[in-house]
Scaffold this motif. Sequence first.
Motif, PDB file in Angstrom:
ATOM      1  N   GLN A  95      37.676   1.171  14.634  1.00 34.25           N
ATOM      2  CA  GLN A  95      37.443  -0.230  14.984  1.00 34.25           C
ATOM      3  C   GLN A  95      36.518  -0.411  16.177  1.00 34.25           C
ATOM      4  O   GLN A  95      35.712  -1.356  16.212  1.00 34.25           O
ATOM      5  N   ASN A  96      36.591   0.482  17.171  1.00 35.35           N
ATOM      6  CA  ASN A  96      35.699   0.341  18.323  1.00 35.35           C
ATOM      7  C   ASN A  96      34.242   0.561  17.934  1.00 35.35           C
ATOM      8  O   ASN A  96      33.337  -0.094  18.458  1.00 35.35           O
ATOM      9  N   ILE A  97      34.016   1.481  17.010  1.00 30.10           N
ATOM     10  CA  ILE A  97      32.650   1.782  16.583  1.00 30.10           C
ATOM     11  C   ILE A  97      32.070   0.615  15.801  1.00 30.10           C
ATOM     12  O   ILE A  97      30.949   0.155  16.073  1.00 30.10           O
ATOM     13  N   THR A  98      32.827   0.112  14.832  1.00 29.43           N
ATOM     14  CA  THR A  98      32.319  -1.000  14.030  1.00 29.43           C
ATOM     15  C   THR A  98      32.203  -2.274  14.857  1.00 29.43           C
ATOM     16  O   THR A  98      31.287  -3.083  14.646  1.00 29.43           O
ATOM     17  N   ALA A  99      33.103  -2.442  15.818  1.00 25.33           N
ATOM     18  CA  ALA A  99      33.004  -3.607  16.713  1.00 25.33           C
ATOM     19  C   ALA A  99      31.736  -3.521  17.553  1.00 25.33           C
ATOM     20  O   ALA A  99      31.067  -4.537  17.807  1.00 25.33           O
ATOM     21  N   MET A 100      31.402  -2.317  17.982  1.00 26.24           N
ATOM     22  CA  MET A 100      30.190  -2.117  18.766  1.00 26.24           C
ATOM     23  C   MET A 100      28.945  -2.422  17.931  1.00 26.24           C
ATOM     24  O   MET A 100      28.004  -3.074  18.402  1.00 26.24           O
ATOM     25  N   GLU A 101      28.936  -1.959  16.694  1.00 26.14           N
ATOM     26  CA  GLU A 101      27.807  -2.245  15.804  1.00 26.14           C
ATOM     27  C   GLU A 101      27.617  -3.747  15.661  1.00 26.14           C
ATOM     28  O   GLU A 101      26.498  -4.266  15.765  1.00 26.14           O
ATOM     29  N   SER A 102      28.706  -4.447  15.405  1.00 25.96           N
ATOM     30  CA  SER A 102      28.646  -5.889  15.212  1.00 25.96           C
ATOM     31  C   SER A 102      28.196  -6.609  16.473  1.00 25.96           C
ATOM     32  O   SER A 102      27.366  -7.532  16.420  1.00 25.96           O
ATOM     33  N   LEU A 103      28.719  -6.192  17.614  1.00 23.83           N
ATOM     34  CA  LEU A 103      28.383  -6.837  18.879  1.00 23.83           C
ATOM     35  C   LEU A 103      26.890  -6.735  19.162  1.00 23.83           C
ATOM     36  O   LEU A 103      26.234  -7.742  19.483  1.00 23.83           O
ATOM     37  N   VAL A 104      26.345  -5.536  19.053  1.00 24.42           N
ATOM     38  CA  VAL A 104      24.926  -5.325  19.345  1.00 24.42           C
ATOM     39  C   VAL A 104      24.061  -6.146  18.397  1.00 24.42           C
ATOM     40  O   VAL A 104      23.105  -6.819  18.817  1.00 24.42           O
ATOM     41  N   SER A 105      24.392  -6.115  17.112  1.00 21.99           N
ATOM     42  CA  SER A 105      23.605  -6.856  16.130  1.00 21.99           C
ATOM     43  C   SER A 105      23.641  -8.354  16.405  1.00 21.99           C
ATOM     44  O   SER A 105      22.604  -9.040  16.399  1.00 21.99           O
ATOM     45  N   LYS A 106      24.822  -8.885  16.662  1.00 21.07           N
ATOM     46  CA  LYS A 106      24.956 -10.333  16.889  1.00 21.07           C
ATOM     47  C   LYS A 106      24.209 -10.781  18.143  1.00 21.07           C
ATOM     48  O   LYS A 106      23.632 -11.869  18.173  1.00 21.07           O
ATOM     49  N   GLN A 107      24.221  -9.964  19.184  1.00 20.87           N
ATOM     50  CA  GLN A 107      23.537 -10.337  20.415  1.00 20.87           C
ATOM     51  C   GLN A 107      22.020 -10.330  20.228  1.00 20.87           C
ATOM     52  O   GLN A 107      21.315 -11.191  20.766  1.00 20.87           O
ATOM     53  N   VAL A 108      21.507  -9.376  19.466  1.00 26.56           N
ATOM     54  CA  VAL A 108      20.062  -9.347  19.198  1.00 26.56           C
ATOM     55  C   VAL A 108      19.663 -10.535  18.327  1.00 26.56           C
ATOM     56  O   VAL A 108      18.620 -11.163  18.545  1.00 26.56           O
ATOM     57  N   ILE A 109      20.490 -10.859  17.347  1.00 19.82           N
ATOM     58  CA  ILE A 109      20.221 -12.031  16.512  1.00 19.82           C
ATOM     59  C   ILE A 109      20.208 -13.303  17.369  1.00 19.82           C
ATOM     60  O   ILE A 109      19.323 -14.159  17.224  1.00 19.82           O
ATOM     61  N   SER A 163      22.605   1.081  12.958  1.00 22.69           N
ATOM     62  CA  SER A 163      22.827  -0.246  13.538  1.00 22.69           C
ATOM     63  C   SER A 163      22.167  -0.381  14.899  1.00 22.69           C
ATOM     64  O   SER A 163      21.461  -1.362  15.180  1.00 22.69           O
ATOM     65  N   PHE A 164      22.393   0.593  15.759  1.00 24.03           N
ATOM     66  CA  PHE A 164      21.899   0.500  17.125  1.00 24.03           C
ATOM     67  C   PHE A 164      20.366   0.566  17.181  1.00 24.03           C
ATOM     68  O   PHE A 164      19.732  -0.236  17.865  1.00 24.03           O
ATOM     69  N   SER A 165      19.778   1.508  16.473  1.00 22.41           N
ATOM     70  CA  SER A 165      18.326   1.664  16.549  1.00 22.41           C
ATOM     71  C   SER A 165      17.589   0.500  15.904  1.00 22.41           C
ATOM     72  O   SER A 165      16.570   0.041  16.432  1.00 22.41           O
ATOM     73  N   SER A 166      18.091   0.006  14.768  1.00 25.28           N
ATOM     74  CA  SER A 166      17.387  -1.088  14.095  1.00 25.28           C
ATOM     75  C   SER A 166      17.478  -2.387  14.884  1.00 25.28           C
ATOM     76  O   SER A 166      16.606  -3.256  14.763  1.00 25.28           O
ATOM     77  N   ALA A 167      18.513  -2.524  15.709  1.00 21.20           N
ATOM     78  CA  ALA A 167      18.616  -3.683  16.597  1.00 21.20           C
ATOM     79  C   ALA A 167      17.774  -3.479  17.854  1.00 21.20           C
ATOM     80  O   ALA A 167      16.997  -4.359  18.255  1.00 21.20           O
ATOM     81  N   TRP A 168      17.897  -2.334  18.467  1.00 21.78           N
ATOM     82  CA  TRP A 168      17.229  -2.041  19.735  1.00 21.78           C
ATOM     83  C   TRP A 168      15.707  -2.097  19.604  1.00 21.78           C
ATOM     84  O   TRP A 168      15.013  -2.594  20.494  1.00 21.78           O
ATOM     85  N   LEU A 169      15.177  -1.611  18.486  1.00 17.74           N
ATOM     86  CA  LEU A 169      13.722  -1.577  18.357  1.00 17.74           C
ATOM     87  C   LEU A 169      13.113  -2.979  18.341  1.00 17.74           C
ATOM     88  O   LEU A 169      11.936  -3.156  18.657  1.00 17.74           O
ATOM     89  N   GLN A 170      13.899  -3.988  17.989  1.00 19.30           N
ATOM     90  CA  GLN A 170      13.386  -5.358  18.023  1.00 19.30           C
ATOM     91  C   GLN A 170      13.118  -5.810  19.456  1.00 19.30           C
ATOM     92  O   GLN A 170      12.191  -6.590  19.710  1.00 19.30           O
ATOM     93  N   LEU A 171      13.908  -5.298  20.388  1.00 19.65           N
ATOM     94  CA  LEU A 171      13.666  -5.573  21.799  1.00 19.65           C
ATOM     95  C   LEU A 171      12.513  -4.727  22.320  1.00 19.65           C
ATOM     96  O   LEU A 171      11.677  -5.203  23.097  1.00 19.65           O
ATOM     97  N   VAL A 172      12.457  -3.494  21.878  1.00 19.65           N
ATOM     98  CA  VAL A 172      11.417  -2.578  22.339  1.00 19.65           C
ATOM     99  C   VAL A 172      10.026  -3.072  21.945  1.00 19.65           C
ATOM    100  O   VAL A 172       9.083  -3.008  22.737  1.00 19.65           O
ATOM    101  N   PHE A 173       9.899  -3.584  20.718  1.00 18.30           N
ATOM    102  CA  PHE A 173       8.581  -3.939  20.204  1.00 18.30           C
ATOM    103  C   PHE A 173       8.264  -5.433  20.264  1.00 18.30           C
ATOM    104  O   PHE A 173       7.214  -5.856  19.793  1.00 18.30           O
ATOM    105  N   SER A 174       9.130  -6.219  20.846  1.00 17.25           N
ATOM    106  CA  SER A 174       8.855  -7.649  20.945  1.00 17.25           C
ATOM    107  C   SER A 174       7.675  -7.924  21.866  1.00 17.25           C
ATOM    108  O   SER A 174       7.587  -7.345  22.955  1.00 17.25           O
ATOM    109  N   PRO A 175       6.767  -8.826  21.462  1.00 23.71           N
ATOM    110  CA  PRO A 175       5.658  -9.188  22.354  1.00 23.71           C
ATOM    111  C   PRO A 175       6.121  -9.914  23.613  1.00 23.71           C
ATOM    112  O   PRO A 175       5.351 -10.074  24.555  1.00 23.71           O
TER     113      PRO A 175
END
Length: 367
Positions: free
Chosen positions: A88-102, A148-160
């Motif tokens: 549950q902690n792992i899946t909660a972390m995936e969801s949290l990161v994704s929702k915050q980037v969205i 989950s983490f990389s596909s979310a994080w790269l949106q911050l990395v590559f944002s103009p």
Amino acid sequence: MVPCKAVLMFLLSFVLSVAAHAADSLHPPSGFMQPPAHRVDAAKTVNCPAVPTPFTGTLDFRSKYEGSDSARATLNPQAEAAFRDQTQNITAMESLVSKQVIAWARSGDPRYVACVVNTLSAWANAGALTGAAANHTGKSLRKWALASFSSAWLQLVFSPAHPLAAYAAQQETVTRWLSQLATLTASEWRDLPLDKVNNHSYWAAWALMSTAVVTQRQDLFDSSLAIYRTAMQQVDAQGFLPNELRRRQRAFSYHNYAIQPLVMIALFARANGVDVTAENNQALQRLGAKIIASLDDPAPYAQQTGVTQDRAFLQHTTNLAWLEAWCQLQRCDTALNQRITALRPLQNTRMGGDMTHLFAAKHDGHD
């Protein structure tokens, strides 16, 4: 007509982004490099959710198909409950990161960026998910989380908009951690016997691809494509994956699950000048066309397996979010476009979050 100030500012930010990433040899598709919307509401309260406790132990989890026969298609309710509790902690972390980037993409509010940075930094500093994987399920959780983490994080990395400009140290920490997870993932899913290469390997390959772009590691990019090409060789002349047909009543479901990371890999490969859609006489197109044609009636899979197909997965729109990406690779007809429109917004945490945001603008001809 003189362009408005907003347009000029967007063009300037885009040029700066291109310059900033000029040295990068790998980059994501354009949808992952969009600027966020500018709807910051300073009066709105943004509370970062509590960071799930980093998982630092051995990745040893029960399978939800525990006790099933070789088809691995019969759920074990007790084992599934135990699996959900253990992870549950792992899946909660995936969801949290994704929702915050969205939330950041929809608002441009830097407070969401701070949430993501602090959350991922906490897990990175703890060395989360870097322990030994004691079983197949443990390896699976590692690569799913990495995707989950990389596909979310790269949106911050590559944002103009350069939202990570103020977090250089944290960005380095998170990037190093994702790279470490990718090294472990690559070692766990390479050189498997062909009868063991299935949807799990494809999801591992997608995790490697998204992390390759985040970390600028060509070796991960190459490893991802190697698994992708193996997958394409597994697609038969009719568009079936033999290793997924073994799942009997869940064969259709697992074909749908298997194609999702493959479509993402193909898009990321194309963004980097490698067209893999022609592999094995356009195997990806055969695979996708068979699945799409069966959405309303999976008779082809019933005929191949000899059993009625379980279609419960179609009740969850996240399982069809890949169609947004699919229509970037293939020309989608009116009927499919209408199906997608009716389902929007489509989201899938492990493919980047808001798939409609990442792909629909171009899909609709607005990009």
